[in-house]
Design a protein around this motif. Structure first.
Motif, PDB file in Angstrom:
ATOM      1  N   TYR A  67      51.576 -11.484 114.602  1.00 24.40           N
ATOM      2  CA  TYR A  67      50.740 -11.665 115.787  1.00 24.40           C
ATOM      3  C   TYR A  67      50.211 -13.101 115.798  1.00 24.40           C
ATOM      4  O   TYR A  67      50.010 -13.699 114.744  1.00 24.40           O
ATOM      5  CB  TYR A  67      49.556 -10.698 115.781  1.00 24.40           C
ATOM      6  CG  TYR A  67      49.948  -9.241 115.721  1.00 24.40           C
ATOM      7  CD1 TYR A  67      50.058  -8.474 116.868  1.00 24.40           C
ATOM      8  CD2 TYR A  67      50.223  -8.626 114.486  1.00 24.40           C
ATOM      9  CE1 TYR A  67      50.429  -7.131 116.817  1.00 24.40           C
ATOM     10  CE2 TYR A  67      50.592  -7.291 114.420  1.00 24.40           C
ATOM     11  CZ  TYR A  67      50.695  -6.554 115.583  1.00 24.40           C
ATOM     12  OH  TYR A  67      51.071  -5.233 115.517  1.00 24.40           O
ATOM     13  N   ASP A  83      36.880 -14.610 117.543  1.00 22.94           N
ATOM     14  CA  ASP A  83      38.094 -14.031 118.113  1.00 22.94           C
ATOM     15  C   ASP A  83      39.084 -13.619 117.026  1.00 22.94           C
ATOM     16  O   ASP A  83      39.715 -12.557 117.107  1.00 22.94           O
ATOM     17  CB  ASP A  83      38.747 -15.013 119.079  1.00 22.94           C
ATOM     18  CG  ASP A  83      37.949 -15.188 120.374  1.00 22.94           C
ATOM     19  OD1 ASP A  83      37.101 -14.315 120.658  1.00 22.94           O
ATOM     20  OD2 ASP A  83      38.174 -16.183 121.079  1.00 22.94           O
ATOM     21  N   GLN A  86      37.852 -10.474 115.323  1.00 23.54           N
ATOM     22  CA  GLN A  86      37.987  -9.298 116.185  1.00 23.54           C
ATOM     23  C   GLN A  86      39.440  -8.863 116.321  1.00 23.54           C
ATOM     24  O   GLN A  86      39.751  -7.660 116.285  1.00 23.54           O
ATOM     25  CB  GLN A  86      37.386  -9.591 117.560  1.00 23.54           C
ATOM     26  CG  GLN A  86      35.884  -9.803 117.556  1.00 23.54           C
ATOM     27  CD  GLN A  86      35.126  -8.591 117.049  1.00 23.54           C
ATOM     28  OE1 GLN A  86      35.372  -7.466 117.477  1.00 23.54           O
ATOM     29  NE2 GLN A  86      34.209  -8.808 116.111  1.00 23.54           N
ATOM     30  N   VAL A  87      40.350  -9.818 116.486  1.00 27.56           N
ATOM     31  CA  VAL A  87      41.764  -9.460 116.585  1.00 27.56           C
ATOM     32  C   VAL A  87      42.260  -8.869 115.276  1.00 27.56           C
ATOM     33  O   VAL A  87      42.971  -7.852 115.265  1.00 27.56           O
ATOM     34  CB  VAL A  87      42.611 -10.684 116.998  1.00 27.56           C
ATOM     35  CG1 VAL A  87      44.104 -10.353 116.917  1.00 27.56           C
ATOM     36  CG2 VAL A  87      42.260 -11.121 118.419  1.00 27.56           C
ATOM     37  N   ALA A  89      40.538  -7.310 113.010  1.00 29.31           N
ATOM     38  CA  ALA A  89      39.947  -5.987 112.822  1.00 29.31           C
ATOM     39  C   ALA A  89      40.605  -4.936 113.709  1.00 29.31           C
ATOM     40  O   ALA A  89      40.541  -3.741 113.401  1.00 29.31           O
ATOM     41  CB  ALA A  89      38.448  -6.044 113.101  1.00 29.31           C
ATOM     42  N   SER A  90      41.242  -5.367 114.802  1.00 27.70           N
ATOM     43  CA  SER A  90      41.887  -4.419 115.716  1.00 27.70           C
ATOM     44  C   SER A  90      43.291  -4.020 115.274  1.00 27.70           C
ATOM     45  O   SER A  90      43.870  -3.085 115.831  1.00 27.70           O
ATOM     46  CB  SER A  90      41.964  -5.018 117.125  1.00 27.70           C
ATOM     47  OG  SER A  90      42.942  -6.053 117.185  1.00 27.70           O
ATOM     48  N   LEU A  91      43.853  -4.710 114.293  1.00 27.51           N
ATOM     49  CA  LEU A  91      45.210  -4.418 113.845  1.00 27.51           C
ATOM     50  C   LEU A  91      45.217  -3.144 112.995  1.00 27.51           C
ATOM     51  O   LEU A  91      44.216  -2.791 112.376  1.00 27.51           O
ATOM     52  CB  LEU A  91      45.767  -5.601 113.062  1.00 27.51           C
ATOM     53  CG  LEU A  91      45.902  -6.906 113.859  1.00 27.51           C
ATOM     54  CD1 LEU A  91      46.412  -8.036 112.980  1.00 27.51           C
ATOM     55  CD2 LEU A  91      46.824  -6.717 115.067  1.00 27.51           C
ATOM     56  N   PRO A  92      46.354  -2.455 112.974  1.00 28.28           N
ATOM     57  CA  PRO A  92      46.391  -1.150 112.306  1.00 28.28           C
ATOM     58  C   PRO A  92      46.271  -1.207 110.784  1.00 28.28           C
ATOM     59  O   PRO A  92      45.980  -0.191 110.148  1.00 28.28           O
ATOM     60  CB  PRO A  92      47.747  -0.570 112.721  1.00 28.28           C
ATOM     61  CG  PRO A  92      48.578  -1.761 113.093  1.00 28.28           C
ATOM     62  CD  PRO A  92      47.618  -2.749 113.677  1.00 28.28           C
ATOM     63  N   TYR A 114      35.891 -11.277 107.291  1.00 25.22           N
ATOM     64  CA  TYR A 114      36.948 -10.269 107.376  1.00 25.22           C
ATOM     65  C   TYR A 114      37.655 -10.172 106.029  1.00 25.22           C
ATOM     66  O   TYR A 114      38.098 -11.204 105.479  1.00 25.22           O
ATOM     67  CB  TYR A 114      37.956 -10.642 108.468  1.00 25.22           C
ATOM     68  CG  TYR A 114      39.150  -9.722 108.511  1.00 25.22           C
ATOM     69  CD1 TYR A 114      39.057  -8.470 109.107  1.00 25.22           C
ATOM     70  CD2 TYR A 114      40.358 -10.090 107.920  1.00 25.22           C
ATOM     71  CE1 TYR A 114      40.150  -7.612 109.125  1.00 25.22           C
ATOM     72  CE2 TYR A 114      41.456  -9.235 107.940  1.00 25.22           C
ATOM     73  CZ  TYR A 114      41.339  -7.995 108.545  1.00 25.22           C
ATOM     74  OH  TYR A 114      42.417  -7.150 108.557  1.00 25.22           O
TER      75      TYR A 114
END
Length: 260
Positions: A67, A83, A86-87, A89-92, A114
């Motif tokens: 990504y 950003d 947040q991105v 943390a949104s990954l599986p 993170y």
């Protein structure tokens, strides 16, 4: 508990970063494997496209979901870090963070918030006064205007190798960086210690016209190692004509770290 408590800090509550629609490009292997995803973070003037040219697809072909997130158009260093966190943390799965240039500085700050599986700092810009000194030595005519409110400029010669066929096309895709963001990068405070002590690899070129070799050594030493060097390559490793060499070396290192 420590990792989750770092995702939001006091400033995020009192002065939250405005939400935006983030541009995230991706390349996912089929079938999906068990490897952690890799989140690529571009530097100033670049967008997610800089990794989509070669590295995203190549990373997916090696079995890692890949990504890349573009910097928001009118942001700040804090917003860029926000950003990325947040991105990620949104990954599986727990992600690997890979930042290039000023994106490596963003990643270094994101690591304090993170719990990355690992991190790679590619051609990382120096920090503090050494960053200003390096910028003035390598790019005086592009740096000085930025100190007085104008947008900084990076020349094609600084970013790309001599005779590189696609250099003009790549350079034309760069977008102006707000002068305030450039100053924030130049005078950024040192990042806090990473959450969870992830392995960190520093890669770059001794022939980089943006990041001095000594800066690569200092950054790598801070993370307990030495830089992995690719002589003859320019600053934009991911767009260089020899782009497979660094990404394959990075993925080889990552595979070894994951197996440890």
């Amino acid at each position: 508990m420590r990792a989750s408590s770092q995702v939001l800090r006091f400033a995020d509550w009192t002065s939250p970063v405005p939400p935006v629609a983030r541009e995230v490009l991706s390349a996912v292997p089929e079938p999906a494997g068990d490897q952690p995803p890799v989140l690529f973070v571009p530097g100033l003037g670049h967008g997610a496209w800089a990794f989509a040219e070669h590295w995203l697809g190549h990373t997916a072909a090696r079995g890692f979901a890949a990504y890349s997130v573009s910097p928001r158009a009118d942001g700040s260093l804090r917003a860029y870090v926000h950003d990325v966190v947040q991105v990620a943390a949104s990954l599986p799965r727990q992600a690997v963070l890979l930042g290039h240039g000023a994106g490596a500085l963003v990643v270094a700050h994101a690591l304090a918030r993170y719990p990355a599986r690992a991190a790679v700092l590619a051609s990382p810009v120096p920090e503090g006064w050494s960053a200003l000194g390096a910028a003035l030595r390598t790019n005086p005519f592009g740096t000085l205007p930025a100190l007085f409110g104008a947008a900084p400029r990076l020349s094609r010669r600084q970013l790309f190798g001599a005779g590189q066929a696609a250099a003009a096309a790549h350079h034309a895709r760069l977008v102006p960086t707000p002068a305030r963001v450039y100053r924030q990068v130049l005078f950024a405070t040192p990042p806090a210690a990473p959450v969870g002590d992830p392995p960190v690899l520093v890669v770059g070129s001794p022939d980089d016209r943006v990041v001095p070799r000594k800066a690569l050594d200092r950054t790598a030493a801070r993370h307990g190692g030495a830089p992995l060097l690719f002589p003859g390559m320019a600053h934009d490793l991911m767009l260089d004509e020899s782009w497979p060499e660094p990404i394959d070396a990075i993925l080889d290192w990552l595979t070894k770290e994951l197996a440890a």
